[in-house]
Design a protein around this motif. Structure first.
Motif, PDB file in Angstrom:
ATOM      1  N   PRO A 156       0.784  -1.230   0.000  1.00  0.00           N
ATOM      2  CA  PRO A 156       0.000   0.000   0.000  1.00  0.00           C
ATOM      3  C   PRO A 156       0.821   1.289   0.000  1.00  0.00           C
ATOM      4  O   PRO A 156       0.391   2.289  -0.565  1.00  0.00           O
ATOM      5  CB  PRO A 156      -0.832  -0.098   1.287  1.00  0.00           C
ATOM      6  CG  PRO A 156      -0.822  -1.529   1.658  1.00  0.00           C
ATOM      7  CD  PRO A 156       0.445  -2.102   1.112  1.00  0.00           C
ATOM      8  N   GLU A 157       1.991   1.264   0.598  1.00  0.00           N
ATOM      9  CA  GLU A 157       2.797   2.479   0.703  1.00  0.00           C
ATOM     10  C   GLU A 157       3.521   2.826  -0.592  1.00  0.00           C
ATOM     11  O   GLU A 157       4.009   3.948  -0.746  1.00  0.00           O
ATOM     12  CB  GLU A 157       3.819   2.331   1.831  1.00  0.00           C
ATOM     13  CG  GLU A 157       3.158   2.220   3.188  1.00  0.00           C
ATOM     14  CD  GLU A 157       4.125   1.745   4.232  1.00  0.00           C
ATOM     15  OE1 GLU A 157       4.976   2.550   4.651  1.00  0.00           O
ATOM     16  OE2 GLU A 157       4.034   0.563   4.622  1.00  0.00           O
ATOM     17  N   LEU A 158       3.583   1.874  -1.532  1.00  0.00           N
ATOM     18  CA  LEU A 158       4.238   2.100  -2.815  1.00  0.00           C
ATOM     19  C   LEU A 158       3.176   1.989  -3.909  1.00  0.00           C
ATOM     20  O   LEU A 158       2.822   0.886  -4.323  1.00  0.00           O
ATOM     21  CB  LEU A 158       5.357   1.065  -3.040  1.00  0.00           C
ATOM     22  CG  LEU A 158       6.412   0.956  -1.939  1.00  0.00           C
ATOM     23  CD1 LEU A 158       7.415  -0.140  -2.268  1.00  0.00           C
ATOM     24  CD2 LEU A 158       7.116   2.287  -1.708  1.00  0.00           C
ATOM     25  N   PRO A 159       2.623   3.110  -4.354  1.00  0.00           N
ATOM     26  CA  PRO A 159       1.514   3.088  -5.305  1.00  0.00           C
ATOM     27  C   PRO A 159       1.794   2.217  -6.539  1.00  0.00           C
ATOM     28  O   PRO A 159       2.837   2.336  -7.178  1.00  0.00           O
ATOM     29  CB  PRO A 159       1.355   4.555  -5.708  1.00  0.00           C
ATOM     30  CG  PRO A 159       1.928   5.313  -4.558  1.00  0.00           C
ATOM     31  CD  PRO A 159       3.053   4.459  -4.031  1.00  0.00           C
ATOM     32  N   GLY A 160       0.845   1.328  -6.824  1.00  0.00           N
ATOM     33  CA  GLY A 160       0.953   0.465  -7.991  1.00  0.00           C
ATOM     34  C   GLY A 160       1.848  -0.737  -7.807  1.00  0.00           C
ATOM     35  O   GLY A 160       2.021  -1.529  -8.724  1.00  0.00           O
ATOM     36  N   VAL A 185       6.434 -10.195  -5.141  1.00  0.00           N
ATOM     37  CA  VAL A 185       6.272  -8.802  -4.740  1.00  0.00           C
ATOM     38  C   VAL A 185       7.576  -8.238  -4.171  1.00  0.00           C
ATOM     39  O   VAL A 185       7.840  -7.043  -4.286  1.00  0.00           O
ATOM     40  CB  VAL A 185       5.083  -8.598  -3.772  1.00  0.00           C
ATOM     41  CG1 VAL A 185       5.444  -8.932  -2.338  1.00  0.00           C
ATOM     42  CG2 VAL A 185       4.547  -7.186  -3.881  1.00  0.00           C
ATOM     43  N   GLN A 186       8.416  -9.058  -3.590  1.00  0.00           N
ATOM     44  CA  GLN A 186       9.714  -8.578  -3.108  1.00  0.00           C
ATOM     45  C   GLN A 186      10.573  -8.108  -4.276  1.00  0.00           C
ATOM     46  O   GLN A 186      11.265  -7.089  -4.177  1.00  0.00           O
ATOM     47  CB  GLN A 186      10.416  -9.656  -2.292  1.00  0.00           C
ATOM     48  CG  GLN A 186       9.745  -9.885  -0.960  1.00  0.00           C
ATOM     49  CD  GLN A 186      10.305 -11.077  -0.197  1.00  0.00           C
ATOM     50  OE1 GLN A 186      10.733 -12.063  -0.781  1.00  0.00           O
ATOM     51  NE2 GLN A 186      10.263 -10.991   1.122  1.00  0.00           N
ATOM     52  N   ILE A 187      10.504  -8.806  -5.386  1.00  0.00           N
ATOM     53  CA  ILE A 187      11.238  -8.399  -6.592  1.00  0.00           C
ATOM     54  C   ILE A 187      10.666  -7.086  -7.126  1.00  0.00           C
ATOM     55  O   ILE A 187      11.417  -6.158  -7.453  1.00  0.00           O
ATOM     56  CB  ILE A 187      11.159  -9.504  -7.673  1.00  0.00           C
ATOM     57  CG1 ILE A 187      11.908 -10.747  -7.203  1.00  0.00           C
ATOM     58  CG2 ILE A 187      11.700  -9.004  -9.012  1.00  0.00           C
ATOM     59  CD1 ILE A 187      11.627 -11.998  -8.019  1.00  0.00           C
ATOM     60  N   ILE A 188       9.343  -6.991  -7.182  1.00  0.00           N
ATOM     61  CA  ILE A 188       8.690  -5.780  -7.681  1.00  0.00           C
ATOM     62  C   ILE A 188       8.976  -4.587  -6.769  1.00  0.00           C
ATOM     63  O   ILE A 188       9.175  -3.472  -7.248  1.00  0.00           O
ATOM     64  CB  ILE A 188       7.167  -6.012  -7.842  1.00  0.00           C
ATOM     65  CG1 ILE A 188       6.895  -7.124  -8.855  1.00  0.00           C
ATOM     66  CG2 ILE A 188       6.455  -4.720  -8.230  1.00  0.00           C
ATOM     67  CD1 ILE A 188       7.452  -6.895 -10.237  1.00  0.00           C
ATOM     68  N   MET A 189       9.004  -4.803  -5.462  1.00  0.00           N
ATOM     69  CA  MET A 189       9.336  -3.721  -4.522  1.00  0.00           C
ATOM     70  C   MET A 189      10.731  -3.186  -4.806  1.00  0.00           C
ATOM     71  O   MET A 189      10.938  -1.968  -4.853  1.00  0.00           O
ATOM     72  CB  MET A 189       9.277  -4.229  -3.074  1.00  0.00           C
ATOM     73  CG  MET A 189       7.894  -4.424  -2.538  1.00  0.00           C
ATOM     74  SD  MET A 189       7.842  -5.288  -0.934  1.00  0.00           S
ATOM     75  CE  MET A 189       8.912  -4.305   0.085  1.00  0.00           C
ATOM     76  N   GLN A 190      11.675  -4.087  -4.988  1.00  0.00           N
ATOM     77  CA  GLN A 190      13.058  -3.688  -5.276  1.00  0.00           C
ATOM     78  C   GLN A 190      13.110  -2.856  -6.563  1.00  0.00           C
ATOM     79  O   GLN A 190      13.741  -1.805  -6.603  1.00  0.00           O
ATOM     80  CB  GLN A 190      13.938  -4.932  -5.405  1.00  0.00           C
ATOM     81  CG  GLN A 190      15.408  -4.644  -5.581  1.00  0.00           C
ATOM     82  CD  GLN A 190      16.071  -4.156  -4.319  1.00  0.00           C
ATOM     83  OE1 GLN A 190      15.729  -4.568  -3.227  1.00  0.00           O
ATOM     84  NE2 GLN A 190      17.013  -3.259  -4.464  1.00  0.00           N
ATOM     85  N   GLU A 191      12.417  -3.320  -7.593  1.00  0.00           N
ATOM     86  CA  GLU A 191      12.398  -2.596  -8.861  1.00  0.00           C
ATOM     87  C   GLU A 191      11.695  -1.247  -8.717  1.00  0.00           C
ATOM     88  O   GLU A 191      12.150  -0.247  -9.260  1.00  0.00           O
ATOM     89  CB  GLU A 191      11.713  -3.438  -9.940  1.00  0.00           C
ATOM     90  CG  GLU A 191      12.526  -4.661 -10.323  1.00  0.00           C
ATOM     91  CD  GLU A 191      11.807  -5.595 -11.268  1.00  0.00           C
ATOM     92  OE1 GLU A 191      10.603  -5.362 -11.584  1.00  0.00           O
ATOM     93  OE2 GLU A 191      12.438  -6.582 -11.717  1.00  0.00           O
ATOM     94  N   TRP A 192      10.592  -1.202  -7.968  1.00  0.00           N
ATOM     95  CA  TRP A 192       9.863   0.037  -7.739  1.00  0.00           C
ATOM     96  C   TRP A 192      10.790   1.068  -7.099  1.00  0.00           C
ATOM     97  O   TRP A 192      10.851   2.218  -7.540  1.00  0.00           O
ATOM     98  CB  TRP A 192       8.663  -0.242  -6.833  1.00  0.00           C
ATOM     99  CG  TRP A 192       7.637   0.858  -6.747  1.00  0.00           C
ATOM    100  CD1 TRP A 192       6.426   0.884  -7.366  1.00  0.00           C
ATOM    101  CD2 TRP A 192       7.720   2.072  -5.983  1.00  0.00           C
ATOM    102  NE1 TRP A 192       5.752   2.042  -7.036  1.00  0.00           N
ATOM    103  CE2 TRP A 192       6.529   2.787  -6.196  1.00  0.00           C
ATOM    104  CE3 TRP A 192       8.693   2.639  -5.158  1.00  0.00           C
ATOM    105  CZ2 TRP A 192       6.285   4.024  -5.604  1.00  0.00           C
ATOM    106  CZ3 TRP A 192       8.446   3.866  -4.570  1.00  0.00           C
ATOM    107  CH2 TRP A 192       7.256   4.540  -4.794  1.00  0.00           C
TER     108      TRP A 192
END
Length: 70
Positions: A23-27, A42-49
């Protein structure tokens, strides 16, 4: 990088997959066939975000800290 953000994991009947949202990282969201796969994705996507936001000079939100009361 600091990956201490809240992750919400749930089953989506519509997608027939587990969904993990940050929720804290939009999209920032990912899916997976299993709970563990969604979390790993999602851990991979968080890193990329975070890397993209940093590269673009965008503000990166600090993770919200939750206090636990007993």
């Amino acid at each position: 990088m600091n990956l201490r953000y809240e992750i919400i994991l749930y089953w989506s009947e519509e997608d027939q997959a587990f969904i993990a949202e940050v929720p804290e990282l939009p999209g920032c969201a990912a899916d997976g066939e299993t709970y563990q796969a969604a979390l790993q994705n999602v851990q991979i996507i968080m890193q990329e975000w975070l890397e993209i936001a940093q590269r673009l000079g965008r503000q990166i939100p600090d993770p919200k800290l939750r206090s636990v009361t007993t």
